[in-house]
Motif scaffolding. Structure first.
Motif, PDB file in Angstrom:
ATOM      1  N   TYR A   1       2.564   0.955 -11.135  1.00  0.00           N
ATOM      2  CA  TYR A   1       1.364   1.216 -10.342  1.00  0.00           C
ATOM      3  C   TYR A   1       0.272   0.191 -10.663  1.00  0.00           C
ATOM      4  O   TYR A   1      -0.385  -0.340  -9.762  1.00  0.00           O
ATOM      5  CB  TYR A   1       0.854   2.633 -10.621  1.00  0.00           C
TER       6      TYR A   1
ATOM      7  N   ALA B   1       1.736   6.680  -6.838  1.00  0.00           N
ATOM      8  CA  ALA B   1       0.672   7.623  -7.197  1.00  0.00           C
ATOM      9  C   ALA B   1       1.186   9.058  -7.144  1.00  0.00           C
ATOM     10  O   ALA B   1       0.867   9.884  -8.021  1.00  0.00           O
ATOM     11  CB  ALA B   1      -0.519   7.436  -6.262  1.00  0.00           C
ATOM     12  N   VAL B   2       2.000   9.370  -6.118  1.00  0.00           N
ATOM     13  CA  VAL B   2       2.575  10.713  -5.998  1.00  0.00           C
ATOM     14  C   VAL B   2       3.515  10.988  -7.167  1.00  0.00           C
ATOM     15  O   VAL B   2       3.476  12.071  -7.786  1.00  0.00           O
ATOM     16  CB  VAL B   2       3.314  10.861  -4.653  1.00  0.00           C
TER      17      VAL B   2
ATOM     18  N   GLN C   1       2.290   1.685  -3.438  1.00  0.00           N
ATOM     19  CA  GLN C   1       1.276   2.198  -4.357  1.00  0.00           C
ATOM     20  C   GLN C   1       1.058   3.695  -4.142  1.00  0.00           C
ATOM     21  O   GLN C   1       0.929   4.460  -5.113  1.00  0.00           O
ATOM     22  CB  GLN C   1      -0.035   1.437  -4.163  1.00  0.00           C
ATOM     23  N   ASP C   2       1.044   4.133  -2.891  1.00  0.00           N
ATOM     24  CA  ASP C   2       0.876   5.562  -2.598  1.00  0.00           C
ATOM     25  C   ASP C   2       2.050   6.370  -3.148  1.00  0.00           C
ATOM     26  O   ASP C   2       1.862   7.459  -3.714  1.00  0.00           O
ATOM     27  CB  ASP C   2       0.742   5.775  -1.091  1.00  0.00           C
ATOM     28  N   GLU C   3       3.266   5.855  -2.983  1.00  0.00           N
ATOM     29  CA  GLU C   3       4.453   6.540  -3.497  1.00  0.00           C
ATOM     30  C   GLU C   3       4.396   6.650  -5.019  1.00  0.00           C
ATOM     31  O   GLU C   3       4.714   7.699  -5.595  1.00  0.00           O
ATOM     32  CB  GLU C   3       5.712   5.777  -3.076  1.00  0.00           C
TER      33      GLU C   3
ATOM     34  N   GLU D   1      -1.404  -2.348  -8.246  1.00  0.00           N
ATOM     35  CA  GLU D   1      -2.863  -2.319  -8.117  1.00  0.00           C
ATOM     36  C   GLU D   1      -3.458  -3.705  -8.356  1.00  0.00           C
ATOM     37  O   GLU D   1      -4.376  -4.138  -7.643  1.00  0.00           O
ATOM     38  CB  GLU D   1      -3.444  -1.315  -9.114  1.00  0.00           C
TER      39      GLU D   1
ATOM     40  N   ASN E   1      -2.719  -5.723  -5.459  1.00  0.00           N
ATOM     41  CA  ASN E   1      -3.549  -5.254  -4.354  1.00  0.00           C
ATOM     42  C   ASN E   1      -4.968  -5.809  -4.472  1.00  0.00           C
ATOM     43  O   ASN E   1      -5.597  -6.166  -3.474  1.00  0.00           O
ATOM     44  CB  ASN E   1      -3.576  -3.726  -4.352  1.00  0.00           C
TER      45      ASN E   1
ATOM     46  N   GLN F   1       0.828  -1.197   0.000  1.00  0.00           N
ATOM     47  CA  GLN F   1       0.000   0.000   0.000  1.00  0.00           C
ATOM     48  C   GLN F   1       0.868   1.255   0.000  1.00  0.00           C
ATOM     49  O   GLN F   1       0.583   2.232  -0.706  1.00  0.00           O
ATOM     50  CB  GLN F   1      -0.916  -0.006   1.230  1.00  0.00           C
ATOM     51  N   TYR F   2       1.963   1.215   0.785  1.00  0.00           N
ATOM     52  CA  TYR F   2       2.894   2.350   0.815  1.00  0.00           C
ATOM     53  C   TYR F   2       3.530   2.535  -0.559  1.00  0.00           C
ATOM     54  O   TYR F   2       3.656   3.668  -1.053  1.00  0.00           O
ATOM     55  CB  TYR F   2       3.969   2.104   1.871  1.00  0.00           C
TER      56      TYR F   2
END
Length: 387
Positions: free
Chosen positions: A184, A101-102, A97-99, A188, A191, A94-95
């Protein structure tokens, strides 16, 4: 004289006793239990224990590591294809994926501003091209100096380089965006795999996974059996496998079936043996064998049954109980035939044997009478009485 008479009486009495003893010995008949020789069938079996299992059984495994945060089903519950079974989470993923996305958002911003700049550079280049064309005409007309014309040429070249540089930059940003987007999408996808769904319609047979449990990739999560389609799995001793073939008939019994006997067939023989330790601690080599199972509401996955695989059979042959055949002093098979109230020792040839019966291939015919227990030490021509 009287003494002589006494002696005669004594000798006479003794003679009578001896005669009676001899007569009783000659006429005494030995009681025996017999069987009639008949034509019947004989079957050879391989017997063992088997277990009921779903024929189309699926084991759902974790595709990646994570922690189970929700279990949506129970053992015995019926499920349909695509139904949610459990949910996992992976904080590291999850971390990541967030990175990503940024980073994707930043690249998209750079691309947007870079595209605007490129459009402006194209306008500047177009304007520079027009100015160069005017200056060229003026220079040819002698209206401007050569230096001014050459300055316009250099300006146009400079603008072309700016456009080319910006295009290269945008191409690089697009490649980076494509790479990060692919990463990503992969994250995803992984995920989404944390939401475990049923691959088929059936019944939950086992749920080894527990809520809040941390699992690794490859760990078994759920076991699902196709509804209504069952089979048997037996593990036979490798020594018995030479006689076992696909398609052979199988008799199936179990306490839960009562007196009912089910009939199946050997459907698959696994290509290798596996080492197993018996309940007595003996190491054995066993081969898994699958057996078809007719529909039956009493048997469920996990039930234990007894199977008898018919490996050989003959019909309409002479058969006797195994106890009726013995090996004589010459090492030949022999039976005790009763004829006219007397014993006759008859040598026979044997064929198929199972735990109870033996085939007599020659030496006897249907209708004859044979002593059931050939281990009884009865001599040839002994008079016998049938019990």
């Amino acid at each position: 004289m009287e003494s002589m008479k006494k002696k005669l009486w004594i000798f006479g009495g003794a003679a009578v006793v001896i005669i009676l003893l001899i007569a009783s010995t000659v006429t005494r008949e030995q009681p025996v239990e017999v069987v009639q020789v008949e034509l019947d069938a004989i079957r050879i079996w391989v017997e063992d224990t088997a277990y009921v299992q779903a024929k189309d059984e699926v084991v759902v495994e974790a595709s990646q590591s994570g922690r189970i945060i929700k279990i949506a089903v129970e053992v015995g519950e019926k499920v349909t294809t695509g139904q949610e079974l459990l949910i996992m989470e992976n904080l590291d993923m999850q971390y990541q994926q967030d990175e990503l996305a940024v980073q994707i958002e930043q690249l998209q911003g750079q691309l947007a501003s870079g595209q605007i700049a490129l459009e402006q550079y194209h306008l500047d280049l177009e304007e520079g091209q027009k100015k160069l064309q005017r200056d060229k005409e003026l220079f040819q007309a002698g209206a401007i100096a050569k230096a001014e014309y050459e300055a316009s040429v250099q300006k146009r070249l400079s603008l072309q380089k700016v456009v080319q540089k910006q295009e290269v930059l945008l191409q690089s940003l697009n490649r980076q965006l494509a790479q990060q987007s692919a990463l990503y999408n992969d994250v995803e996808k992984r995920n989404q795999q944390l939401v475990i769904k049923s691959p088929q319609t059936g019944t939950i047979l086992d749920l080894p996974a527990k809520k809040e449990q941390a699992v690794a990739a490859g760990n078994e999560l759920v076991q699902i059996g196709a509804e209504g389609v069952l089979e048997l799995k037996a593990e036979l001793l490798s020594d018995d496998m030479s006689a076992v073939k696909i398609g052979q008939k199988v008799e199936i019994t179990a306490p839960v079936l009562g007196d009912q006997v089910l009939h199946g067939k050997v459907s698959k023989i696994f290509p290798r043996a596996y080492e197993k330790t018996s309940a007595l601690g003996v190491i054995q080599r066993r081969v898994p064998v699958l057996i078809s199972l007719p529909e039956n509401e009493l048997l469920k996955p996990g039930y234990e049954v007894q199977v008898k695989i018919e490996t050989q059979s003959k019909n309409n042959v002479v058969v006797l109980p195994r106890t009726a055949v013995r090996v004589n002093a010459q090492g030949r098979n022999e039976v005790l035939v009763v004829e006219a109230g007397r014993i006759r020792h008859v040598t026979v040839q044997t064929g198929l044997k199972n735990q109870e019966l033996v085939e007599i291939s020659s030496g006897l015919k249907a209708g004859q009478t044979v002593v059931r227990d050939a281990s009884t030490n009865i001599k040839e021509n002994t008079r016998v009485k049938i019990k």
